[in-house]
Write a protein that holds these residues in place. Structure first.
Motif, PDB file in Angstrom:
ATOM      1  N   VAL A 120      35.332  19.640   9.941  1.00 44.60           N
ATOM      2  CA  VAL A 120      36.600  19.382  10.610  1.00 44.60           C
ATOM      3  C   VAL A 120      36.276  18.722  11.939  1.00 44.60           C
ATOM      4  CG1 VAL A 120      38.655  20.361  11.714  1.00 44.60           C
ATOM      5  CG2 VAL A 120      37.803  21.349   9.575  1.00 44.60           C
ATOM      6  N   GLU A 121      36.912  17.602  12.220  1.00 38.47           N
ATOM      7  CA  GLU A 121      36.823  16.951  13.522  1.00 38.47           C
ATOM      8  C   GLU A 121      38.234  16.721  14.028  1.00 38.47           C
ATOM      9  OE1 GLU A 121      34.685  13.318  13.130  1.00 38.47           O
ATOM     10  OE2 GLU A 121      32.815  14.274  12.494  1.00 38.47           O
ATOM     11  N   LEU A 122      38.528  17.212  15.223  1.00 35.59           N
ATOM     12  CA  LEU A 122      39.832  16.979  15.834  1.00 35.59           C
ATOM     13  C   LEU A 122      39.630  16.363  17.210  1.00 35.59           C
ATOM     14  CD1 LEU A 122      41.794  20.242  14.902  1.00 35.59           C
ATOM     15  CD2 LEU A 122      41.863  18.024  13.761  1.00 35.59           C
ATOM     16  N   ARG A 123      40.578  15.505  17.604  1.00 40.06           N
ATOM     17  CA  ARG A 123      40.464  14.795  18.870  1.00 40.06           C
ATOM     18  C   ARG A 123      41.719  15.008  19.701  1.00 40.06           C
ATOM     19  NH1 ARG A 123      38.432   9.480  15.581  1.00 40.06           N
ATOM     20  NH2 ARG A 123      36.872  10.654  14.382  1.00 40.06           N
ATOM     21  N   GLY A 124      41.509  15.367  20.944  1.00 41.95           N
ATOM     22  CA  GLY A 124      42.605  15.570  21.873  1.00 41.95           C
ATOM     23  C   GLY A 124      42.437  14.713  23.108  1.00 41.95           C
ATOM     24  N   THR A 125      43.413  14.769  23.989  1.00 39.64           N
ATOM     25  CA  THR A 125      43.377  13.936  25.188  1.00 39.64           C
ATOM     26  C   THR A 125      42.402  14.460  26.232  1.00 39.64           C
ATOM     27  OG1 THR A 125      45.315  15.162  25.967  1.00 39.64           O
ATOM     28  CG2 THR A 125      45.714  13.038  24.900  1.00 39.64           C
ATOM     29  N   LYS A 126      42.048  15.738  26.152  1.00 38.13           N
ATOM     30  CA  LYS A 126      41.097  16.318  27.100  1.00 38.13           C
ATOM     31  C   LYS A 126      39.721  16.566  26.481  1.00 38.13           C
ATOM     32  CE  LYS A 126      44.475  18.770  30.001  1.00 38.13           C
ATOM     33  NZ  LYS A 126      44.882  20.110  30.528  1.00 38.13           N
ATOM     34  N   ALA A 127      39.676  16.780  25.177  1.00 36.02           N
ATOM     35  CA  ALA A 127      38.403  17.076  24.515  1.00 36.02           C
ATOM     36  C   ALA A 127      38.553  16.879  23.016  1.00 36.02           C
ATOM     37  CB  ALA A 127      37.954  18.510  24.821  1.00 36.02           C
ATOM     38  N   GLY A 128      37.423  16.832  22.359  1.00 39.18           N
ATOM     39  CA  GLY A 128      37.401  16.789  20.905  1.00 39.18           C
ATOM     40  C   GLY A 128      36.304  17.707  20.413  1.00 39.18           C
ATOM     41  N   PHE A 129      36.235  17.896  19.098  1.00 43.14           N
ATOM     42  CA  PHE A 129      35.132  18.694  18.566  1.00 43.14           C
ATOM     43  C   PHE A 129      34.730  18.196  17.189  1.00 43.14           C
ATOM     44  CE2 PHE A 129      38.688  21.209  16.760  1.00 43.14           C
ATOM     45  CZ  PHE A 129      38.253  21.375  15.447  1.00 43.14           C
ATOM     46  N   SER A 130      33.494  18.533  16.830  1.00 48.57           N
ATOM     47  CA  SER A 130      32.976  18.295  15.494  1.00 48.57           C
ATOM     48  C   SER A 130      32.419  19.616  14.972  1.00 48.57           C
ATOM     49  CB  SER A 130      31.868  17.237  15.520  1.00 48.57           C
ATOM     50  OG  SER A 130      31.214  17.174  14.255  1.00 48.57           O
ATOM     51  N   LEU A 131      32.963  20.062  13.845  1.00 49.58           N
ATOM     52  CA  LEU A 131      32.471  21.268  13.183  1.00 49.58           C
ATOM     53  C   LEU A 131      31.933  20.850  11.829  1.00 49.58           C
ATOM     54  CD1 LEU A 131      32.150  24.344  12.915  1.00 49.58           C
ATOM     55  CD2 LEU A 131      34.508  24.435  12.064  1.00 49.58           C
ATOM     56  N   PHE A 132      30.605  20.856  11.675  1.00 50.11           N
ATOM     57  CA  PHE A 132      29.971  20.496  10.408  1.00 50.11           C
ATOM     58  C   PHE A 132      29.249  21.727   9.894  1.00 50.11           C
ATOM     59  CE2 PHE A 132      26.709  18.905   7.586  1.00 50.11           C
ATOM     60  CZ  PHE A 132      27.408  17.974   6.831  1.00 50.11           C
ATOM     61  N   ASN A 133      29.710  22.217   8.723  1.00 46.70           N
ATOM     62  CA  ASN A 133      29.281  23.524   8.239  1.00 46.70           C
ATOM     63  C   ASN A 133      29.541  24.545   9.350  1.00 46.70           C
ATOM     64  OD1 ASN A 133      28.632  22.399   5.757  1.00 46.70           O
ATOM     65  ND2 ASN A 133      26.498  22.030   6.318  1.00 46.70           N
ATOM     66  N   GLU A 134      28.562  25.185   9.913  1.00 47.90           N
ATOM     67  CA  GLU A 134      28.821  26.157  10.977  1.00 47.90           C
ATOM     68  C   GLU A 134      28.390  25.651  12.349  1.00 47.90           C
ATOM     69  OE1 GLU A 134      30.417  29.356  10.653  1.00 47.90           O
ATOM     70  OE2 GLU A 134      30.966  28.209   8.885  1.00 47.90           O
ATOM     71  N   GLU A 135      28.034  24.355  12.439  1.00 51.18           N
ATOM     72  CA  GLU A 135      27.544  23.799  13.699  1.00 51.18           C
ATOM     73  C   GLU A 135      28.694  23.153  14.461  1.00 51.18           C
ATOM     74  OE1 GLU A 135      24.498  24.252  14.849  1.00 51.18           O
ATOM     75  OE2 GLU A 135      24.000  25.388  13.027  1.00 51.18           O
ATOM     76  N   LEU A 136      28.970  23.676  15.661  1.00 55.16           N
ATOM     77  CA  LEU A 136      30.091  23.195  16.473  1.00 55.16           C
ATOM     78  C   LEU A 136      29.576  22.459  17.707  1.00 55.16           C
ATOM     79  CD1 LEU A 136      33.116  23.089  17.264  1.00 55.16           C
ATOM     80  CD2 LEU A 136      32.788  25.313  18.378  1.00 55.16           C
ATOM     81  N   LYS A 137      30.177  21.292  17.964  1.00 58.73           N
ATOM     82  CA  LYS A 137      29.926  20.545  19.186  1.00 58.73           C
ATOM     83  C   LYS A 137      31.259  20.166  19.812  1.00 58.73           C
ATOM     84  CE  LYS A 137      25.621  18.473  17.453  1.00 58.73           C
ATOM     85  NZ  LYS A 137      24.924  17.199  17.129  1.00 58.73           N
ATOM     86  N   LEU A 138      31.381  20.350  21.107  1.00 58.39           N
ATOM     87  CA  LEU A 138      32.571  19.955  21.856  1.00 58.39           C
ATOM     88  C   LEU A 138      32.251  18.711  22.672  1.00 58.39           C
ATOM     89  CD1 LEU A 138      33.583  23.459  23.281  1.00 58.39           C
ATOM     90  CD2 LEU A 138      34.411  22.397  21.179  1.00 58.39           C
ATOM     91  N   PHE A 139      33.209  17.801  22.760  1.00 59.67           N
ATOM     92  CA  PHE A 139      33.025  16.555  23.508  1.00 59.67           C
ATOM     93  C   PHE A 139      34.120  16.472  24.571  1.00 59.67           C
ATOM     94  CE2 PHE A 139      32.074  15.824  18.937  1.00 59.67           C
ATOM     95  CZ  PHE A 139      30.685  15.894  19.045  1.00 59.67           C
ATOM     96  N   THR A 140      33.730  16.463  25.846  1.00 59.47           N
ATOM     97  CA  THR A 140      34.719  16.542  26.909  1.00 59.47           C
ATOM     98  C   THR A 140      34.224  15.833  28.167  1.00 59.47           C
ATOM     99  OG1 THR A 140      36.153  18.083  28.118  1.00 59.47           O
ATOM    100  CG2 THR A 140      33.859  18.773  27.757  1.00 59.47           C
ATOM    101  N   GLU A 141      34.961  15.965  29.257  1.00 55.33           N
ATOM    102  CA  GLU A 141      34.575  15.436  30.560  1.00 55.33           C
ATOM    103  C   GLU A 141      34.490  16.587  31.558  1.00 55.33           C
ATOM    104  OE1 GLU A 141      37.215  12.332  31.883  1.00 55.33           O
ATOM    105  OE2 GLU A 141      37.640  11.729  29.808  1.00 55.33           O
ATOM    106  N   ILE A 142      33.428  16.624  32.326  1.00 53.23           N
ATOM    107  CA  ILE A 142      33.268  17.621  33.376  1.00 53.23           C
ATOM    108  C   ILE A 142      32.877  16.904  34.663  1.00 53.23           C
ATOM    109  CG2 ILE A 142      32.048  19.701  34.149  1.00 53.23           C
ATOM    110  CD1 ILE A 142      31.521  20.361  31.218  1.00 53.23           C
ATOM    111  N   GLU A 143      33.707  17.033  35.683  1.00 46.14           N
ATOM    112  CA  GLU A 143      33.452  16.409  36.983  1.00 46.14           C
ATOM    113  C   GLU A 143      33.138  14.918  36.848  1.00 46.14           C
ATOM    114  OE1 GLU A 143      33.954  17.809  39.854  1.00 46.14           O
ATOM    115  OE2 GLU A 143      34.462  19.753  38.923  1.00 46.14           O
TER     116      GLU A 143
END
Length: 353
Positions: free
Chosen positions: A266-289
């Protein structure tokens, strides 16, 4: 506290591999009867686990006054028939997915639950994994902003279950990987998104591996293979879902296709962050500072989704919890899947509103 008494209808692989261990691990329940048209399979379960009563006709099971819960693990065609009969007999029902093979039957199930006042829950084990509950809270807290698009799927290289048996017979199964695997990952995506209302779908389905007997997936062991059986379902489905709030979701599911490895995602994309969940491996993609960042949450790898789902069902029956899944969501799911099949057949987008 008196134990809840369970009767099981359908004792095949899905019951033996995931339902049975979950029921046995819950101290508040007791399996008092098993039923299967293939009596020998039910008898072996009864012998192995000290269950007294064995049946071949589910009507005899639901007629018992001492049964509180009916666990339905039959081929898909019979999910609605057995569930509705059990609900009308005053039993709570926990049913294996999919809810039904068409929207009409899913709606009848939801209505029977409403009229009986009993709990109807259909297996949605992926909602109950630690990574899923984390993502649900992450979205609800607004960390992803407006979740507006994504994609999901479950792809196997060679993993056709029970080839020639009920899995590959449309009359009994309702379809191929779309209804078998799609219900898992589409449901998880919609649940994390907040269950937006679907309004239109389009899709395509393909049958390209009906004559291929190679297998590289443990999932191909599900069901009973029949060398001279039927294969009239798809082995790959793709599609696109649009929602009332403007969001969209791409989907892809296969039992067999020329890819590198099996995987669900499952991959979902939002205006502040997105994520990729492949099998049980989760990664978040966002902006910090002002910096683009990839974040890897440290979550338990042992999912326990099936057990957690059944434990939640028991909590709901006991009145200790509000249901995370309600039958109306099952009706929406089967509407989506049915419309994708219709779109594939007609070659056009299908409206749901």
């Amino acid at each position: 506290m008196e134990k809840l008494r369970i009767a099981v209808v359908g004792t095949g692989n899905i019951f033996r591999s995931v339902h049975l261990p979950a029921w046995l691990a819950n101290p508040e329940v007791e399996i008092v009867a098993v039923c299967d048209a293939y009596r020998a399979g039910a008898q072996k379960i009864a012998d192995d686990y000290g269950i007294k009563d064995v049946y071949e006709d589910y009507r005899e099971v639901i007629a018992r006054d001492d049964v509180d819960i009916v666990n339905v693990c039959t081929p898909n065609l019979y999910h609605s028939e057995v569930s509705i009969a059990a609900l009308k007999a005053g039993k709570h029902v926990f049913c294996e997915k999919p809810d039904a093979i068409n929207p009409e039957e899913a709606y009848k199930m939801a209505q029977a639950a409403k009229e009986s006042g009993k709990v109807l829950m259909v297996m949605r084990n992926n909602r109950y994994r630690p990574v899923s509950t984390f993502l649900k809270k992450y979205v609800e807290q607004g960390h992803m902003g407006d979740v507006y698009t994504g994609r999901c799927g479950w792809l196997r290289r060679r993993g056709i279950p029970g080839k020639g048996g009920w899995f590959t017979t449309k009359e009994l199964s309702g379809g191929g990987p779309l209804i078998d695997l799609g219900v898992h990952m589409i449901d998880l995506s919609l649940w994390i998104m907040g269950n937006p209302k679907p309004v239109a779908v389009s899709g395509s389905v393909y049958t390209k591996f009906a004559n291929n007997d190679l297998s590289d997936s443990a999932h191909s062991a599900f069901g009973s293979k029949q060398a001279d059986g039927t294969f009239d379902v798809e082995d790959l489905a793709t599609g696109f879902i649009r929602f009332e709030n403007g969001a969209s979701l791409q989907i892809e599911f296969s039992w067999a296709s020329n890819i590198e490895n099996e995987g669900r995602f499952v991959e979902l994309r939002g205006t502040k962050a997105g994520f990729s969940l492949f099998n049980e491996e989760l990664k978040l993609f966002t902006e910090i500072e002002g910096t683009l960042c990839n974040v890897i949450p440290q979550l338990p790898k042992d999912s326990g989704g099936h057990k957690n789902n059944i434990d939640h069902f028991v909590d709901v029956v006991r009145g200790r919890a509000e249901p995370i899944f309600v039958p109306e969501q099952g009706v929406d799911m089967i509407n989506i899947l049915s419309a994708i099949y219709e779109s594939a057949q007609t070659g056009r987008e299908i409206r749901l509103d």
